[in-house]
Motif scaffolding. Structure first.
Motif, PDB file in Angstrom:
ATOM      1  N   GLU A 173      -0.734 -11.327   7.998  1.00 47.36           N
ATOM      2  CA  GLU A 173      -0.492 -10.368   9.064  1.00 47.36           C
ATOM      3  C   GLU A 173      -0.870  -8.954   8.613  1.00 47.36           C
ATOM      4  OE1 GLU A 173       0.324 -10.987  12.125  1.00 47.36           O
ATOM      5  OE2 GLU A 173       0.517 -13.153  11.789  1.00 47.36           O
ATOM      6  N   GLY A 174      -1.241  -8.134   9.588  1.00 48.84           N
ATOM      7  CA  GLY A 174      -1.532  -6.750   9.271  1.00 48.84           C
ATOM      8  C   GLY A 174      -0.270  -5.959   9.015  1.00 48.84           C
ATOM      9  N   GLY A 175      -0.431  -4.759   8.469  1.00 51.42           N
ATOM     10  CA  GLY A 175       0.723  -3.922   8.173  1.00 51.42           C
ATOM     11  C   GLY A 175       1.158  -4.062   6.728  1.00 51.42           C
ATOM     12  N   ALA A 176       2.456  -4.110   6.505  1.00 52.51           N
ATOM     13  CA  ALA A 176       2.993  -4.121   5.152  1.00 52.51           C
ATOM     14  C   ALA A 176       2.548  -5.340   4.354  1.00 52.51           C
ATOM     15  CB  ALA A 176       4.519  -4.060   5.195  1.00 52.51           C
ATOM     16  N   ALA A 177       2.376  -6.484   5.018  1.00 52.68           N
ATOM     17  CA  ALA A 177       1.982  -7.705   4.313  1.00 52.68           C
ATOM     18  C   ALA A 177       0.576  -7.604   3.727  1.00 52.68           C
ATOM     19  CB  ALA A 177       2.064  -8.901   5.255  1.00 52.68           C
ATOM     20  N   ARG A 178      -0.228  -6.698   4.255  1.00 52.06           N
ATOM     21  CA  ARG A 178      -1.611  -6.557   3.783  1.00 52.06           C
ATOM     22  C   ARG A 178      -1.777  -5.331   2.889  1.00 52.06           C
ATOM     23  NH1 ARG A 178      -6.914  -6.744   7.822  1.00 52.06           N
ATOM     24  NH2 ARG A 178      -8.463  -7.079   6.165  1.00 52.06           N
ATOM     25  N   ASP A 179      -0.696  -4.604   2.663  1.00 54.76           N
ATOM     26  CA  ASP A 179      -0.713  -3.392   1.864  1.00 54.76           C
ATOM     27  C   ASP A 179      -0.129  -3.705   0.487  1.00 54.76           C
ATOM     28  OD1 ASP A 179      -0.339  -0.923   0.667  1.00 54.76           O
ATOM     29  OD2 ASP A 179       0.431   0.052   2.468  1.00 54.76           O
ATOM     30  N   LEU A 180      -0.965  -3.666  -0.547  1.00 57.16           N
ATOM     31  CA  LEU A 180      -0.502  -4.024  -1.884  1.00 57.16           C
ATOM     32  C   LEU A 180       0.622  -3.124  -2.367  1.00 57.16           C
ATOM     33  CD1 LEU A 180      -3.630  -4.992  -4.044  1.00 57.16           C
ATOM     34  CD2 LEU A 180      -1.551  -6.334  -3.678  1.00 57.16           C
ATOM     35  N   LEU A 181       0.556  -1.844  -2.037  1.00 56.28           N
ATOM     36  CA  LEU A 181       1.612  -0.931  -2.456  1.00 56.28           C
ATOM     37  C   LEU A 181       2.943  -1.314  -1.814  1.00 56.28           C
ATOM     38  CD1 LEU A 181      -0.209   2.542  -2.366  1.00 56.28           C
ATOM     39  CD2 LEU A 181       0.122   0.993  -4.305  1.00 56.28           C
ATOM     40  N   ALA A 182       2.887  -1.671  -0.526  1.00 63.13           N
ATOM     41  CA  ALA A 182       4.109  -2.096   0.158  1.00 63.13           C
ATOM     42  C   ALA A 182       4.614  -3.424  -0.397  1.00 63.13           C
ATOM     43  CB  ALA A 182       3.849  -2.208   1.661  1.00 63.13           C
ATOM     44  N   VAL A 183       3.700  -4.333  -0.688  1.00 64.88           N
ATOM     45  CA  VAL A 183       4.085  -5.630  -1.250  1.00 64.88           C
ATOM     46  C   VAL A 183       4.775  -5.445  -2.595  1.00 64.88           C
ATOM     47  CG1 VAL A 183       3.175  -7.792  -2.200  1.00 64.88           C
ATOM     48  CG2 VAL A 183       2.292  -6.914  -0.031  1.00 64.88           C
ATOM     49  N   MET A 184       4.275  -4.506  -3.406  1.00 66.09           N
ATOM     50  CA  MET A 184       4.880  -4.239  -4.711  1.00 66.09           C
ATOM     51  C   MET A 184       6.096  -3.320  -4.620  1.00 66.09           C
ATOM     52  SD  MET A 184       1.573  -3.870  -7.260  1.00 66.09           S
ATOM     53  CE  MET A 184       0.798  -2.542  -6.299  1.00 66.09           C
ATOM     54  N   GLY A 185       6.347  -2.769  -3.422  1.00 61.76           N
ATOM     55  CA  GLY A 185       7.495  -1.903  -3.235  1.00 61.76           C
ATOM     56  C   GLY A 185       7.366  -0.550  -3.902  1.00 61.76           C
ATOM     57  N   ILE A 186       6.143  -0.010  -3.948  1.00 63.16           N
ATOM     58  CA  ILE A 186       5.924   1.288  -4.577  1.00 63.16           C
ATOM     59  C   ILE A 186       5.273   2.246  -3.582  1.00 63.16           C
ATOM     60  CG2 ILE A 186       5.756   0.349  -6.905  1.00 63.16           C
ATOM     61  CD1 ILE A 186       2.766   0.443  -6.718  1.00 63.16           C
TER      62      ILE A 186
END
Length: 368
Positions: free
Chosen positions: A160-173
């Motif tokens: 999915e687009g959004g946070a799931a596709r954002d590596l920084l968001a996935v890593m929580g940084i």
């Protein structure tokens, strides 16, 4: 001096985007030609464990792009949340398979999509033909005969687009942590660069190429904020613009002008100027029919792979990598692996020159 909003109001969003694309493209073309920026050459050096100038150039360009883009985001001067590499639904299977195909193809054509355009400006007819085949295949994969296959492979594993596709968001940084990672990459790149002979154009050209990527993101974002038209915030890429220019030539009505309209002519003009000023303008062709067949097959693999992966070595690799798009990093990984496997298969020549002193570094030259 009129500001950007006044220029957009006076000349229109499309024209301002096209002019900006041409200027940024010219900067990229000139610096990429002078620095010999090329992912394919970097991949060959890496897989031969010869960490020389070509790998240093690519690392410097990539890390500079990451640092500058993340700095703009962290300071609030750039918002990439609406970029297609993050906002839209993405394909993990397409990124990996497309990256592998693109990487293999760039070894066969001796250059990625941007490198083919840059070399064409210097008179390389092999690159020119490969670039045309690349554009045709990219368009076929986008909306032609190859589109069903692309959609099938893309649908195997999606995100999915959004946070799931954002590596920084996935890593929580945060973007500040992304900036720190960029500086870490830059330190590694500088370390590699210092191992080879100091060449001003290697440093200036490589870091300027990364600057071009950041400028594209910043400029399109500024234009999107300056008027009332809906503007896609984007960076540098060559697969989509190649397909667009092909359709612009072959069919009517032509797509509306925008950033991509000015980008390719700008890159060609900048590279031509660099070749002319450097005394490197020369006509080069194929040595035999077998060589020509190899280039054509490689261009087909790159054209299909780029559309499957969501971009080329610059579009997915550097542009998408600079905003930490998950699918872009996966595509970039595929390009390095696919390129390495194809290089091992066809035995791309690497010429090594040994220094006269035991302490002097080994210089590896990869044929352009």
């Amino acid at each position: 001096m009129p500001d950007l909003a006044s220029l957009v109001d006076r000349f229109g969003t499309g024209l301002i985007l096209a002019v900006g694309g041409a200027l940024i493209g010219a900067l990229f073309g000139f610096l990429a030609f002078r620095s010999r920026f090329c992912l394919r050459a970097a991949v060959i050096e890496f897989w031969h464990a010869k960490f020389g100038e070509k790998l240093s150039v690519w690392l410097l360009a990539f890390s500079t792009a990451v640092v500058l883009v993340q700095a703009l985001v962290a300071l609030g001067w750039l918002d990439v949340s609406g970029a297609r590499q993050l906002a839209n639904r993405g394909s993990l299977s397409g990124s990996l398979i497309g990256g592998l195909l693109f990487g293999a193809g760039m070894i066969m054509t001796r250059g990625c999509a941007s490198r083919l355009l840059v070399l064409s400006a210097g008179g390389n007819l092999r690159a020119l033909l490969s670039g045309l085949v690349f554009a045709v295949t990219a368009q076929a994969a986008l909306s032609g005969a190859l589109a069903p296959l692309r959609l099938t492979l893309s649908g195997l594993w999606t995100v999915e687009g959004g946070a799931a596709r954002d590596l920084l968001a996935v890593m929580g940084i945060t973007p500040w942590a992304g900036l720190a990672l960029g500086f870490l990459w830059l330190a590694v790149a500088i370390g590699f660069g210092r191992r080879v002979a100091y060449k001003p154009w290697m440093w200036l050209g490589a870091m300027g190429t990364g600057l071009s990527v950041a400028l594209a993101w910043w400029f399109t974002y500024e234009v999107s904020q300056a008027g009332f038209d809906v503007v896609q915030v984007q960076g540098l890429t060559f697969s989509g613009p190649s397909a667009e220019w092909l359709m612009r030539v072959l069919s009517q009505p032509a797509p509306p002008i925008g950033f991509d309209f000015g980008l390719l002519p700008g890159v060609f003009a900048g590279a031509f100027l660099a070749a002319w000023r450097g005394g490197e303008l020369k006509i080069e062709g194929f040595s035999n029919g077998r060589s020509m067949a190899r280039y054509i097959c490689g261009a087909i693999a790159m054209g299909f792979g780029s559309m499957l992966a969501g971009g080329c070595a610059v579009g997915a690799g550097m542009t998408g990598g600079a905003i930490f798009s998950l699918t872009a990093w996966l595509a970039l990984l595929g390009m390095w692996v696919g390129g390495g496997l194809m290089e091992k298969l066809i035995g791309e020549p690497v010429h090594t020159t040994h220094a006269t002193s035991q302490k002097a570094p080994m210089v590896v030259q990869v044929a352009p």
